[in-house]
Motif scaffolding. Sequence first.
Motif, PDB file in Angstrom:
ATOM      1  N   GLU A   1       0.743  -1.292  -0.095  1.00 18.44           N
ATOM      2  CA  GLU A   1      -0.055  -0.123  -0.107  1.00 18.44           C
ATOM      3  C   GLU A   1       0.704   1.144   0.098  1.00 18.44           C
ATOM      4  OE1 GLU A   1      -3.606   1.767  -0.625  1.00 18.44           O
ATOM      5  OE2 GLU A   1      -3.455  -0.388  -0.303  1.00 18.44           O
ATOM      6  N   GLU A   2       0.473   2.275  -0.821  1.00 16.68           N
ATOM      7  CA  GLU A   2       1.056   3.314  -0.961  1.00 16.68           C
ATOM      8  C   GLU A   2       1.352   3.926   0.481  1.00 16.68           C
ATOM      9  OE1 GLU A   2       0.753   6.574  -4.118  1.00 16.68           O
ATOM     10  OE2 GLU A   2      -0.844   7.030  -2.508  1.00 16.68           O
ATOM     11  N   ASP A   3       2.732   4.123   0.973  1.00 19.72           N
ATOM     12  CA  ASP A   3       3.013   4.834   2.435  1.00 19.72           C
ATOM     13  C   ASP A   3       4.528   4.745   2.312  1.00 19.72           C
ATOM     14  OD1 ASP A   3       2.910   5.634   5.010  1.00 19.72           O
ATOM     15  OD2 ASP A   3       1.430   4.211   5.391  1.00 19.72           O
ATOM     16  N   VAL A   4       4.971   5.328   3.442  1.00 18.40           N
ATOM     17  CA  VAL A   4       6.483   5.451   3.768  1.00 18.40           C
ATOM     18  C   VAL A   4       6.856   4.200   4.730  1.00 18.40           C
ATOM     19  CG1 VAL A   4       8.347   6.692   4.519  1.00 18.40           C
ATOM     20  CG2 VAL A   4       6.250   7.761   3.294  1.00 18.40           C
ATOM     21  N   TYR A   5       7.883   3.385   4.432  1.00 20.34           N
ATOM     22  CA  TYR A   5       8.006   2.203   5.136  1.00 20.34           C
ATOM     23  C   TYR A   5       9.597   2.154   5.791  1.00 20.34           C
ATOM     24  CZ  TYR A   5       3.590   0.523   3.634  1.00 20.34           C
ATOM     25  OH  TYR A   5       2.153   0.418   3.037  1.00 20.34           O
ATOM     26  N   LYS A   6       9.802   1.318   6.742  1.00 21.52           N
ATOM     27  CA  LYS A   6      11.242   0.781   7.223  1.00 21.52           C
ATOM     28  C   LYS A   6      11.316  -0.527   6.884  1.00 21.52           C
ATOM     29  CE  LYS A   6      10.895   4.640  10.841  1.00 21.52           C
ATOM     30  NZ  LYS A   6       9.497   4.981  10.317  1.00 21.52           N
ATOM     31  N   LEU A   7      12.612  -0.799   6.395  1.00 21.17           N
ATOM     32  CA  LEU A   7      12.779  -1.996   6.074  1.00 21.17           C
ATOM     33  C   LEU A   7      13.917  -2.630   6.892  1.00 21.17           C
ATOM     34  CD1 LEU A   7      12.749  -2.226   2.171  1.00 21.17           C
ATOM     35  CD2 LEU A   7      10.854  -2.564   3.682  1.00 21.17           C
ATOM     36  N   LYS A   8      14.000  -4.010   7.290  1.00 21.05           N
ATOM     37  CA  LYS A   8      14.896  -4.570   8.232  1.00 21.05           C
ATOM     38  C   LYS A   8      15.525  -5.748   7.632  1.00 21.05           C
ATOM     39  CE  LYS A   8      15.623  -6.681  12.728  1.00 21.05           C
ATOM     40  NZ  LYS A   8      14.833  -7.108  14.237  1.00 21.05           N
ATOM     41  N   TYR A   9      16.851  -5.805   7.513  1.00 22.86           N
ATOM     42  CA  TYR A   9      17.634  -6.625   6.879  1.00 22.86           C
ATOM     43  C   TYR A   9      18.262  -7.485   7.684  1.00 22.86           C
ATOM     44  CZ  TYR A   9      16.834  -3.953   2.615  1.00 22.86           C
ATOM     45  OH  TYR A   9      16.446  -2.835   1.680  1.00 22.86           O
ATOM     46  N   SER A  10      18.031  -8.861   7.847  1.00 18.44           N
ATOM     47  CA  SER A  10      18.672  -9.806   8.851  1.00 18.44           C
ATOM     48  C   SER A  10      19.306 -11.179   8.095  1.00 18.44           C
ATOM     49  CB  SER A  10      17.818 -10.438   9.915  1.00 18.44           C
ATOM     50  OG  SER A  10      17.300  -9.169  10.449  1.00 18.44           O
ATOM     51  N   SER A  11      20.548 -11.406   8.559  1.00 22.36           N
ATOM     52  CA  SER A  11      21.136 -12.561   7.767  1.00 22.36           C
ATOM     53  C   SER A  11      22.121 -13.189   8.806  1.00 22.36           C
ATOM     54  CB  SER A  11      21.673 -12.489   6.564  1.00 22.36           C
ATOM     55  OG  SER A  11      22.331 -13.658   6.064  1.00 22.36           O
ATOM     56  N   VAL A  12      22.148 -14.669   9.087  1.00 21.84           N
ATOM     57  CA  VAL A  12      22.783 -15.286   9.814  1.00 21.84           C
ATOM     58  C   VAL A  12      24.502 -15.041   9.414  1.00 21.84           C
ATOM     59  CG1 VAL A  12      23.851 -17.483  10.742  1.00 21.84           C
ATOM     60  CG2 VAL A  12      21.336 -17.129  10.323  1.00 21.84           C
ATOM     61  N   GLY A  13      25.114 -14.400  10.414  1.00 23.22           N
ATOM     62  CA  GLY A  13      26.685 -14.147  10.230  1.00 23.22           C
ATOM     63  C   GLY A  13      26.963 -12.710   9.684  1.00 23.22           C
ATOM     64  N   TYR A  14      25.864 -11.810   9.665  1.00 22.01           N
ATOM     65  CA  TYR A  14      25.965 -10.533   9.260  1.00 22.01           C
ATOM     66  C   TYR A  14      25.289  -9.703  10.218  1.00 22.01           C
ATOM     67  CZ  TYR A  14      27.500 -11.952   4.686  1.00 22.01           C
ATOM     68  OH  TYR A  14      28.284 -12.528   3.535  1.00 22.01           O
ATOM     69  N   THR A  15      25.543  -8.245  10.164  1.00 21.55           N
ATOM     70  CA  THR A  15      24.889  -7.448  11.230  1.00 21.55           C
ATOM     71  C   THR A  15      23.980  -7.046  10.614  1.00 21.55           C
ATOM     72  OG1 THR A  15      27.182  -6.531  11.929  1.00 21.55           O
ATOM     73  CG2 THR A  15      25.233  -5.065  12.131  1.00 21.55           C
ATOM     74  N   GLN A  16      22.580  -6.730  11.369  1.00 20.27           N
ATOM     75  CA  GLN A  16      21.275  -6.280  10.965  1.00 20.27           C
ATOM     76  C   GLN A  16      21.309  -4.763  10.360  1.00 20.27           C
ATOM     77  OE1 GLN A  16      18.789  -6.863  14.188  1.00 20.27           O
ATOM     78  NE2 GLN A  16      18.704  -9.228  13.702  1.00 20.27           N
ATOM     79  N   TYR A  17      20.457  -4.648   9.470  1.00 22.66           N
ATOM     80  CA  TYR A  17      20.680  -3.233   8.909  1.00 22.66           C
ATOM     81  C   TYR A  17      19.012  -2.745   8.988  1.00 22.66           C
ATOM     82  CZ  TYR A  17      21.066   0.716   5.666  1.00 22.66           C
ATOM     83  OH  TYR A  17      20.938   1.950   5.152  1.00 22.66           O
TER      84      TYR A  17
END
Length: 808
Positions: A84-100
């Motif tokens: 839906e049209e809006d402004v969002y925040k995305l969280k990136y996660s992976s084993v062995g990496y720092t989250q972003y």
Amino acid sequence: MVTQRNVLAASMAVIMILWQSTAYAFAMSDPSGATEGTTKGSISGIVVDKESKQPIPNVSIQIIGTAVGTATDTDGKFTLKNIEEDVYKLKYSSVGYTQYIETNVRVVRNKTTVVKEIALDEQAVTGDAVEVTASVFSSDNVSPVTNYHYTMEEIRRSPGATGDIFRAIETLPGVSSSGGEFSSFSVRGGSPRDNIIIVDNIPFDKVSHFDGGTEEQEAQGGRFSIFTPGVIDEANFQAGGFSARYGGKSASFVDLKIKEGNRESATMNGTYDVIGWEANYDGPVYVLASTSLLFSARHQNFKTILDMTGQSDLGYPSFTDVLLKTSTQVDAKNKISVLGIYSPEYFERTIDNVYEIDGQDFDNQLARSTDTKYLLGLNWRMLTGAASVLENALYYRGNTADFRRSNSYVYPYNGTVPEKEDAYVREEYYRYNSEENEVGIRSQFTYTPSSVSSWSFGIQANTTSFDYSARQIEAETLFVFGANDHRPDPSKKFIILDPAFINSALSSSRSAGALFAEYTYSPNEVLKFIPSVRYEYSEFNAKSYVSPRISARYFINDRMKLSAATGIYYQPVELRTISLDVRNAQLKNERAIHYIVGITTYLSDDVKFTAELYHKDLNDLIVKTDRTTDLRRNVGTGHARGIDLGLVKKFTDQWYGQMNYSFSSSLRNNHDGLGEYRSDFDQPHIFNILFGYEFDNEWSFSTKWKYATGRPKDSYIINTNVFNDPAMMRYSKEITGNNTGRLPDFHTWNVRVDYRKQLGDVAIVAFLDILNLYNRLNVNEERFIETTGTIDPKGFQILPSFGMKLEF
């Protein structure tokens, strides 16, 4: 003169323009704000390893606050559909990496939002390490010592910056600028010319308009960035202790990434306002597969706004900026981008501007200048193996400039100022022409065999051709002088500047090169070492230099880390200095040794506090010891030391902010028998506080207040009737102390309001940005008026900027 009536009238005009424009656009659209069809869009992107640039599969991407998410495929790509049209925040996660966490991801109906390439930091997992949770500050891993990261939205929202990255940077600890007309910045007591600026992996320091003028103005750098708001995708800033990957300057490092165009959906917008116009395109190149285009062009002329605010006596600047970038994903292993920049400028101050001065202390200097900067660069990133990447940049850059100076004799005669048509205007008496062209290559190979270590090797080479000429038509009288300036007759309280000591011409070509090696070692998550070394050679002075450097980081726990760095940095003489006297080509590179220790505490996932102590030893500084000649000498020494404190709240909810304080001391010694003195940018106290708030998806507000100790100035005495002729009354300014006084303290209050309204497939984007809201005269120069013996304080006062874009 700027009056409250001028300010009120300008502000009311801004409000009326924005209101009427919004009302008109709303009336022309569907009143419901919707169009037939969906109000949904998509998000896509790619995730790679920060060091090796290899795609990372199976990365979890989640829209924060929702249950919507996905994962990257084997090529590191992902797509989120029907959002839906809006402004969002995305969280990136992976084993062995720092989250972003990626903030401000705006979804627009019927379009695909392509987020920037996300680069995750690999963690060294040993079983006994702490977990680093400050994912929104992932850019801190760029360097062990304090690193500051700006996103496109943070640059745009910075109050008083009008989207100028270099005005936004001046909020950071240890950074100072003259404010108002100057966007160039100094760092930890250094000069604006001491900062490394990298644009898309290309060294390019010609990034400001109107970088010149009087001796004092030249020292303060340029006025306006050549980058339009919205083209800088991200910026990383480091105030010192940077690695051997970067060289040629001795103070700080700024890495600018130009936004890549959207390969999926096209967006166009344009602006027309009181300053000028702007047009932008961001989208695919439909005739070339897998290729995107970012095009931005603007023209700004400040005549109207300076007339509105009563500052037309300063003269009228105008400039144009054109930027084009294409990005092509050739295949899974190769990516090529092409960047082009063209930025001409023009400035003129005529007798008409002189007569706009309120009073009889006339600044009689007249000038006309043109300057054109250009850059054409190609970047090629090639994945050479499962754990290695080769990054190449080939570029051609240059600029051409023409500066002409004259003056007018406008001063009271028998108590009466002559009419403009009766004023004597002296013909052009000084002219400076320059042309520089450089072809260069910058190549870097990175190999990451494991999460514990990585190696980087690089080479940089360039050939510069230049053609300079300076011509003074006749002998010129200088009415400002010091004890070390040559005067054949010391009883004469002025200097006769002989053209023989000024006129010069130089045309040549020289090459320079550098090699570097860097090793990163992280035995576990809490400890990291980065030793590096750089070798540089230049044909200009036929000298070579070796610069060893090392930095380290240690996490005390998951919320606190210690950092340290030291190294040697060399800075060569500028081409313009060589052009003024060919003997300057033999000058040694200036040398700086950095010592830095710091602590960073992550108070929450989006709030951090930093404290950093630093000391810099400076040697072989290039000094001009006599105003009557352009010959320089390597006789200067000095030091800079201080502490920078910073508290940063990132924009992860509805508000964000910064509060920074710097205490410093920066001293120099020319070894001329006069002892130590303050450097030109010694400002012991600098304080910034910034606050921003987003009310909803349409309205946002930000404000900033800045204070800085006044910059140093010379102490002096005024000599009267130096020609001993009452009919030709002239005064002179005799310097009695180098930087022993100070200009008035600097402080300014900046305010910005942003508005965005989506009306079907069209968006209205408007802003009001006011620099120096309470209209204080922040003096950046005190110009001596020889006809009256008075000091004319120069500086900008209020500077409103406003505009509206239609985006579709």
